[in-house]
Design a protein around this motif. Sequence first.
Motif, PDB file in Angstrom:
ATOM      1  N   GLU A 115      39.059  23.825  34.125  1.00 34.01           N
ATOM      2  CA  GLU A 115      39.753  22.620  33.649  1.00 34.01           C
ATOM      3  C   GLU A 115      38.791  21.433  33.565  1.00 34.01           C
ATOM      4  O   GLU A 115      38.846  20.636  32.625  1.00 34.01           O
ATOM      5  N   GLN A 116      37.905  21.325  34.537  1.00 32.62           N
ATOM      6  CA  GLN A 116      36.908  20.247  34.505  1.00 32.62           C
ATOM      7  C   GLN A 116      35.954  20.404  33.322  1.00 32.62           C
ATOM      8  O   GLN A 116      35.569  19.410  32.689  1.00 32.62           O
ATOM      9  N   LEU A 117      35.581  21.651  33.012  1.00 38.80           N
ATOM     10  CA  LEU A 117      34.730  21.890  31.852  1.00 38.80           C
ATOM     11  C   LEU A 117      35.456  21.502  30.573  1.00 38.80           C
ATOM     12  O   LEU A 117      34.898  20.811  29.710  1.00 38.80           O
ATOM     13  N   MET A 118      36.698  21.911  30.442  1.00 35.55           N
ATOM     14  CA  MET A 118      37.501  21.539  29.285  1.00 35.55           C
ATOM     15  C   MET A 118      37.611  20.024  29.163  1.00 35.55           C
ATOM     16  O   MET A 118      37.430  19.451  28.081  1.00 35.55           O
ATOM     17  N   ASP A 119      37.877  19.360  30.264  1.00 36.42           N
ATOM     18  CA  ASP A 119      38.074  17.914  30.256  1.00 36.42           C
ATOM     19  C   ASP A 119      36.793  17.167  29.883  1.00 36.42           C
ATOM     20  O   ASP A 119      36.852  16.067  29.319  1.00 36.42           O
ATOM     21  N   ALA A 120      35.645  17.766  30.176  1.00 37.41           N
ATOM     22  CA  ALA A 120      34.372  17.099  29.881  1.00 37.41           C
ATOM     23  C   ALA A 120      34.161  16.886  28.387  1.00 37.41           C
ATOM     24  O   ALA A 120      33.370  16.023  27.985  1.00 37.41           O
ATOM     25  N   PHE A 121      34.874  17.635  27.550  1.00 33.73           N
ATOM     26  CA  PHE A 121      34.759  17.447  26.100  1.00 33.73           C
ATOM     27  C   PHE A 121      35.522  16.214  25.617  1.00 33.73           C
ATOM     28  O   PHE A 121      35.317  15.766  24.485  1.00 33.73           O
ATOM     29  N   ARG A 122      36.403  15.681  26.459  1.00 36.11           N
ATOM     30  CA  ARG A 122      37.170  14.473  26.134  1.00 36.11           C
ATOM     31  C   ARG A 122      37.919  14.629  24.813  1.00 36.11           C
ATOM     32  O   ARG A 122      37.981  13.714  23.982  1.00 36.11           O
ATOM     33  N   CYS A 123      38.529  15.783  24.628  1.00 39.64           N
ATOM     34  CA  CYS A 123      39.338  16.047  23.437  1.00 39.64           C
ATOM     35  C   CYS A 123      40.744  15.508  23.682  1.00 39.64           C
ATOM     36  O   CYS A 123      41.397  15.926  24.650  1.00 39.64           O
ATOM     37  N   PRO A 124      41.252  14.601  22.853  1.00 40.16           N
ATOM     38  CA  PRO A 124      42.586  14.031  23.089  1.00 40.16           C
ATOM     39  C   PRO A 124      43.690  15.079  23.177  1.00 40.16           C
ATOM     40  O   PRO A 124      44.650  14.905  23.932  1.00 40.16           O
ATOM     41  N   ASN A 125      43.569  16.177  22.431  1.00 38.21           N
ATOM     42  CA  ASN A 125      44.586  17.227  22.486  1.00 38.21           C
ATOM     43  C   ASN A 125      44.649  17.893  23.854  1.00 38.21           C
ATOM     44  O   ASN A 125      45.678  18.488  24.198  1.00 38.21           O
ATOM     45  N   LEU A 126      43.566  17.818  24.604  1.00 37.42           N
ATOM     46  CA  LEU A 126      43.489  18.507  25.891  1.00 37.42           C
ATOM     47  C   LEU A 126      43.419  17.529  27.059  1.00 37.42           C
ATOM     48  O   LEU A 126      42.813  17.813  28.089  1.00 37.42           O
ATOM     49  N   ALA A 127      44.059  16.381  26.881  1.00 32.66           N
ATOM     50  CA  ALA A 127      44.095  15.390  27.957  1.00 32.66           C
ATOM     51  C   ALA A 127      44.816  15.949  29.176  1.00 32.66           C
ATOM     52  O   ALA A 127      45.807  16.680  29.062  1.00 32.66           O
ATOM     53  N   LEU A 128      44.319  15.611  30.350  1.00 34.93           N
ATOM     54  CA  LEU A 128      44.927  16.044  31.603  1.00 34.93           C
ATOM     55  C   LEU A 128      45.982  15.042  32.052  1.00 34.93           C
ATOM     56  O   LEU A 128      46.009  13.896  31.596  1.00 34.93           O
ATOM     57  N   PRO A 129      46.859  15.450  32.971  1.00 37.02           N
ATOM     58  CA  PRO A 129      47.893  14.525  33.450  1.00 37.02           C
ATOM     59  C   PRO A 129      47.342  13.215  34.010  1.00 37.02           C
ATOM     60  O   PRO A 129      47.983  12.170  33.887  1.00 37.02           O
ATOM     61  N   LYS A 130      46.132  13.258  34.580  1.00 35.53           N
ATOM     62  CA  LYS A 130      45.553  12.036  35.142  1.00 35.53           C
ATOM     63  C   LYS A 130      45.239  10.999  34.065  1.00 35.53           C
ATOM     64  O   LYS A 130      45.130   9.806  34.359  1.00 35.53           O
ATOM     65  N   ASP A 131      45.097  11.455  32.822  1.00 34.09           N
ATOM     66  CA  ASP A 131      44.742  10.571  31.719  1.00 34.09           C
ATOM     67  C   ASP A 131      45.893  10.324  30.751  1.00 34.09           C
ATOM     68  O   ASP A 131      45.783   9.464  29.878  1.00 34.09           O
ATOM     69  N   SER A 132      46.963  11.092  30.868  1.00 32.05           N
ATOM     70  CA  SER A 132      48.053  11.011  29.899  1.00 32.05           C
ATOM     71  C   SER A 132      49.398  11.156  30.592  1.00 32.05           C
ATOM     72  O   SER A 132      49.690  12.216  31.166  1.00 32.05           O
ATOM     73  N   ARG A 133      50.213  10.121  30.532  1.00 27.24           N
ATOM     74  CA  ARG A 133      51.556  10.197  31.117  1.00 27.24           C
ATOM     75  C   ARG A 133      52.400  11.228  30.380  1.00 27.24           C
ATOM     76  O   ARG A 133      53.202  11.943  30.992  1.00 27.24           O
TER      77      ARG A 133
END
Length: 283
Positions: A115-133
């Motif tokens: 998940e951290q690797l995925m998040d490192a791409f900063r793709c809006p479609n793959l935003a994590l709960p910490k970044d997207s309500r």
Amino acid sequence: MASTSEVEQTPVANGTESIPSIELFIKASQIAREEKGPCPISQQWILAFYILAEKKLTELYLTTVNPDVPPDSYLALNVSRRLPVANVTKGPDPRLKTSNAADAPDPADTNDEIEQLMDAFRCPNLALPKDSRDEANAEKAICDLYKNFSLMLKTDNRAPLINSLRKIDNFLGLRPCRYLLSDELTYADCQLMPKLHHVRLAGEFYRGFTIPEELRHLQDYLVGMYTACDAFRTSCPADRDILHLYYDKVPRSLLSSIRAQPTLMDNRRTLLGESGGTGGIPY
């Protein structure tokens, strides 16, 4: 023999040296060792990295691993036979904060690390709960689906599962879009779709359970998932593998009452009535 799937020869996106290449190792089918296994978490990560490849943020290579005869490329990672595993094989690692290749992170061999690797791409479609309500709310709506599905298989108590499905239906009804949060796949969809597929296939086979027709928003979601979502369709394992995944997880007394046992020979994928072999599916 452990194998590398077709995606290894034909990446999802034809990138350049400026984007990383990711090899995703997943457990192979126990029946046909060169095919994808039925793990819903593995399918979740195929979907997530497929999105990144479609956005031309990475090249994706998928390798199926037979734990009895793992490939050398997997053994070289020294991940204690954990699966799934994601590894940046070439190009810049998005997790790397310096230009020193010696500082490159280890392969991602836990769900948190992937998940951290995925998040490192900063793709809006793959935003994590910490970044997207919105993502947080979507994950809250789907969080107990698989737990209640497993309960239903073991005990035939359907009420919790139906409540979970109704909660998802209500969430979908609040948003005028094809998927959970958008007309494009998001991370929440990557988590939901494999689990819904297992509910539909294994629930009907072992317990005669079908997703209620009156959950119209969820039914529309399923139609879109099966007919218009190439990422989902191509990431699906064979039906037989999904059914065998739960064979040892239902009561023995139930198995004796099932007229048709899951066959080892049938490699079909049933997508809302459509069936076809799993071989030759391009990524």
